[in-house]
Scaffold this motif. Structure first.
Motif, PDB file in Angstrom:
ATOM      1  N   GLU A   5       0.822  -1.219   0.000  1.00 48.66           N
ATOM      2  CA  GLU A   5       0.000   0.000   0.000  1.00 48.66           C
ATOM      3  C   GLU A   5       0.853   1.266   0.000  1.00 48.66           C
ATOM      4  OE1 GLU A   5      -3.171   0.039   2.911  1.00 48.66           O
ATOM      5  OE2 GLU A   5      -3.129  -2.154   3.011  1.00 48.66           O
ATOM      6  N   ASP A   6       2.149   1.104   0.210  1.00 45.14           N
ATOM      7  CA  ASP A   6       3.049   2.262   0.212  1.00 45.14           C
ATOM      8  C   ASP A   6       3.495   2.562  -1.214  1.00 45.14           C
ATOM      9  OD1 ASP A   6       3.403   2.989   3.059  1.00 45.14           O
ATOM     10  OD2 ASP A   6       4.154   0.923   3.223  1.00 45.14           O
ATOM     11  N   ILE A   7       3.088   3.719  -1.692  1.00 41.84           N
ATOM     12  CA  ILE A   7       3.338   4.126  -3.080  1.00 41.84           C
ATOM     13  C   ILE A   7       3.887   5.554  -3.072  1.00 41.84           C
ATOM     14  CG2 ILE A   7       2.249   4.577  -5.325  1.00 41.84           C
ATOM     15  CD1 ILE A   7       0.132   2.465  -4.527  1.00 41.84           C
ATOM     16  N   ARG A   8       4.837   5.821  -3.962  1.00 37.01           N
ATOM     17  CA  ARG A   8       5.388   7.168  -4.128  1.00 37.01           C
ATOM     18  C   ARG A   8       5.150   7.631  -5.553  1.00 37.01           C
ATOM     19  NH1 ARG A   8       5.017   6.544   0.398  1.00 37.01           N
ATOM     20  NH2 ARG A   8       6.564   6.744   2.072  1.00 37.01           N
ATOM     21  N   PHE A   9       4.974   8.952  -5.708  1.00 35.43           N
ATOM     22  CA  PHE A   9       4.665   9.523  -7.016  1.00 35.43           C
ATOM     23  C   PHE A   9       5.758  10.479  -7.485  1.00 35.43           C
ATOM     24  CE2 PHE A   9       0.406   9.035  -4.937  1.00 35.43           C
ATOM     25  CZ  PHE A   9      -0.051   7.987  -5.713  1.00 35.43           C
ATOM     26  N   THR A  10       6.030  10.439  -8.776  1.00 32.43           N
ATOM     27  CA  THR A  10       6.766  11.499  -9.464  1.00 32.43           C
ATOM     28  C   THR A  10       6.005  11.781 -10.746  1.00 32.43           C
ATOM     29  OG1 THR A  10       8.213   9.948 -10.661  1.00 32.43           O
ATOM     30  CG2 THR A  10       8.992  10.767  -8.509  1.00 32.43           C
ATOM     31  N   SER A  11       6.396  12.836 -11.452  1.00 29.88           N
ATOM     32  CA  SER A  11       5.671  13.174 -12.677  1.00 29.88           C
ATOM     33  C   SER A  11       6.614  13.776 -13.707  1.00 29.88           C
ATOM     34  CB  SER A  11       4.531  14.154 -12.375  1.00 29.88           C
ATOM     35  OG  SER A  11       5.036  15.401 -11.930  1.00 29.88           O
ATOM     36  N   LYS A  12       6.209  13.622 -14.977  1.00 33.03           N
ATOM     37  CA  LYS A  12       6.964  14.198 -16.089  1.00 33.03           C
ATOM     38  C   LYS A  12       6.031  14.293 -17.283  1.00 33.03           C
ATOM     39  CE  LYS A  12      10.942  12.290 -16.803  1.00 33.03           C
ATOM     40  NZ  LYS A  12      11.877  11.216 -17.247  1.00 33.03           N
ATOM     41  N   GLY A  13       5.849  15.502 -17.803  1.00 35.97           N
ATOM     42  CA  GLY A  13       4.936  15.672 -18.919  1.00 35.97           C
ATOM     43  C   GLY A  13       3.541  15.215 -18.548  1.00 35.97           C
ATOM     44  N   ASN A  14       2.936  14.375 -19.407  1.00 40.76           N
ATOM     45  CA  ASN A  14       1.585  13.870 -19.113  1.00 40.76           C
ATOM     46  C   ASN A  14       1.644  12.463 -18.513  1.00 40.76           C
ATOM     47  OD1 ASN A  14       2.448  12.788 -21.625  1.00 40.76           O
ATOM     48  ND2 ASN A  14       0.331  12.229 -22.131  1.00 40.76           N
ATOM     49  N   HIS A  15       2.720  12.222 -17.752  1.00 35.19           N
ATOM     50  CA  HIS A  15       2.869  10.931 -17.096  1.00 35.19           C
ATOM     51  C   HIS A  15       2.995  11.099 -15.583  1.00 35.19           C
ATOM     52  CE1 HIS A  15       3.454   9.220 -21.035  1.00 35.19           C
ATOM     53  NE2 HIS A  15       4.500  10.005 -21.243  1.00 35.19           N
ATOM     54  N   ILE A  16       2.315  10.241 -14.858  1.00 31.20           N
ATOM     55  CA  ILE A  16       2.501  10.100 -13.415  1.00 31.20           C
ATOM     56  C   ILE A  16       3.149   8.749 -13.186  1.00 31.20           C
ATOM     57  CG2 ILE A  16       1.368   9.940 -11.160  1.00 31.20           C
ATOM     58  CD1 ILE A  16      -0.967  11.551 -12.386  1.00 31.20           C
ATOM     59  N   TYR A  17       4.208   8.731 -12.416  1.00 28.65           N
ATOM     60  CA  TYR A  17       4.869   7.466 -12.076  1.00 28.65           C
ATOM     61  C   TYR A  17       4.448   7.074 -10.667  1.00 28.65           C
ATOM     62  CZ  TYR A  17       7.685   8.520 -16.171  1.00 28.65           C
ATOM     63  OH  TYR A  17       8.093   8.813 -17.452  1.00 28.65           O
ATOM     64  N   ALA A  18       3.787   5.943 -10.564  1.00 24.32           N
ATOM     65  CA  ALA A  18       3.387   5.392  -9.261  1.00 24.32           C
ATOM     66  C   ALA A  18       4.378   4.280  -8.931  1.00 24.32           C
ATOM     67  CB  ALA A  18       1.958   4.857  -9.315  1.00 24.32           C
ATOM     68  N   ILE A  19       5.214   4.530  -7.940  1.00 25.43           N
ATOM     69  CA  ILE A  19       6.284   3.600  -7.601  1.00 25.43           C
ATOM     70  C   ILE A  19       5.839   2.785  -6.385  1.00 25.43           C
ATOM     71  CG2 ILE A  19       8.743   3.402  -7.088  1.00 25.43           C
ATOM     72  CD1 ILE A  19       9.041   6.257  -8.256  1.00 25.43           C
TER      73      ILE A  19
END
Length: 487
Positions: free
Chosen positions: A405-419
């Motif tokens: 359940e532990d998730i981290r987010f980053t973003s670039k352009g029209n993308h969200i990265y769910a790690i």
């Protein structure tokens, strides 16, 4: 050039440049784009303290503290301090296997974008050629300009060179020897190496702790300016003691000189500092072995090491798991931070295989998932999940036990990265922050991709974004990245 002549030169450069030695002016200095995009760098603690390889890189201080573990070890192994002092390790510090090409290739393989060797530690021995002190690696020990050789190889590979100066602490670092009259620290002929050996100190909270002399601070300023003039590092890292109140005028003057010199070079540069030594906005905040529990709009940094017990090489280092380092990197980047990861080479110049293996494993993860790190921005929230990451210095060795359940987010352009920090056995991911109820994302999601595979899994968005990946990935310690494309 004498200290007085160099001080005049510093004043002249400041007078002619766009930055003055005031906080208002220094707070107008921008954070480098390369730093904000790079996210991951390598720190290097290599020096004379690598020879005894005992305790940690503070061996030179602790060997003069009567009754300490290092002191007892030293006397038993090398003899009494009147016969064998710290200076006597220098001829043993040969660096005969130092290969800057191999080092730079390893750092590049790890995915590092910047490299920060310690140019001078608290011990007063410089790892570069200096005209201001003979106690340096170009004239003694390895008889090599270590920083200069690394600079060439690092920059040839497109990485950024930084440098770390801990010279400020040399004022008190050897003060334990004052209680041992026969110790070589008390011999005036070695004062250039051992410094004032004035004490006591070590109070992080007292801004008037052991006020250094004007002479020491002026020499610090001149020596640090020589470092940047000779090697043009794009980042200068300072350790903790410069937060003392007496340093403030000298910190401002150094920053103004450095920033103005960078304008002359046409380069973007940064200063890293701790404990509000520099006013907020005038430098990049650094947390030693520490993290934040929130996003900050200003870039910050966690400097940490592959080993829990020491920054320099010691026999029997307590190494971290590679996965724990990568998890820290992900958490740091999600909160608009950068990670500076330290390795400690042996005295002969070889990087221990344990350190090298960790860097190679990081590099393999970065090759697959680096697009979720490099050049990204933080998203609206840093992440979600039940596991709390404590804030502050010296917190990154705490056991965190992340869940699926532990998730981290980053973003670039029209993308969200769910790690996803711990991949679930069934491959079912539920991201509440991207659900309709949270109202954080009003755009439509048009695709989800599992990095490192060809899989574009099924997804459904309701209370959460539910993603079904199946058992394509075996559960493990490494985080896994979902690339989410939005309209």
């Amino acid at each position: 050039m004498s200290t007085e002549e160099y001080l005049r030169k510093i004043d002249e450069v400041i007078a002619q440049g766009p930055y003055t030695d005031t906080w208002d002016s220094l707070c107008g200095h921008p954070t480098p784009v390369w730093y904000e995009k790079g996210k991951f760098g390598i720190f290097i603690h290599w020096g004379v303290y690598s020879v005894p390889a005992f305790g940690d890189e503070w061996y030179p201080r602790n060997m003069y503290r009567k009754g300490s573990r290092e002191n007892l070890h030293h006397v038993e192994t090398y003899g009494t301090l009147d016969k064998f002092g710290y200076k006597d390790f220098i001829p043993m510090f040969r660096g005969e296997k130092f290969d800057p090409v191999q080092w730079a290739e390893l750092f590049q393989e790890a995915g590092a974008k910047f490299v920060v060797p310690v140019a001078e530690h608290h011990d007063g021995f410089k790892m570069y050629a200096s005209e201001l002190s003979p106690w340096n690696a170009a004239e003694m020990g390895p008889e090599k300009d270590v920083l200069g050789q690394l600079k060439a190889e690092i920059e040839n590979r497109g990485m950024v060179l930084g440098a770390s100066s801990h010279r400020a602490e040399n004022y008190w670092f050897f003060n334990g020897a004052r209680e041992i009259p026969e110790a070589d620290v008390n011999d005036p002929q070695y004062a250039e190496l051992y410094g004032a050996a004035a004490g006591p100190t070590r109070d992080h909270s007292n801004i008037y702790d052991n006020t250094p002399t004007q002479e020491h601070m002026e020499k610090w300023l001149v020596h640090t300016c020589e470092l940047i003039d000779k090697y043009h590092p794009k980042l200068i890292f300072f350790d903790w003691w410069i937060q003392q109140y007496a340093w403030k005028p000298y910190l401002r003057k150094f920053a103004a000189y450095y920033y103005n010199r960078a304008v002359q070079w046409g380069e973007e540069v940064a200063i890293d500092s701790k404990f509000d030594a520099y006013v907020h906005g005038s430098a990049v905040k650094d947390l030693e072995r520490g993290q934040l529990d929130h996003i900050t709009p200003d870039l910050w940094q966690n400097d940490t090491s592959v080993a829990r017990n020491s920054w320099g090489y010691t026999i029997g280092n307590d190494y971290k798991k590679t996965s724990d380092i990568i998890l820290d990197l992900v958490d740091v980047v999600s909160k608009n931070g950068a990670l500076l990861l330290n390795v400690g080479p042996k005295s002969d110049g070889t990087i221990p295989e344990e350190d090298a293996n960790i860097l190679r494993e990081i590099g393999r993860w970065m090759k697959v998932n680096g697009e979720a790190i490099y050049g990204t921005k933080y998203w609206k929230v840093f992440g979600e999940g039940p596991t709390v990451v404590p804030e502050g210095h010296f917190t990154d060795t705490y056991e965190k036990n992340f869940t699926s359940e532990d998730i981290r987010f980053t973003s670039k352009g029209n993308h969200i990265y769910a790690i996803v920090l711990h991949w679930p056995e069934d491959g079912e991911i539920h991201i509440r922050s991207l659900g309709n109820d949270m109202k954080l994302l009003k755009s439509s999601i048009c695709d989800v991709e599992l990095l490192g595979t060809d899989l574009h899994p099924r997804f459904f968005r309701n209370e959460a974004l539910d993603i079904s990946c199946g058992r394509i990935i075996e559960p493990g310690d490494m985080p896994v990245v979902l690339k989410i494309t939005i309209e």
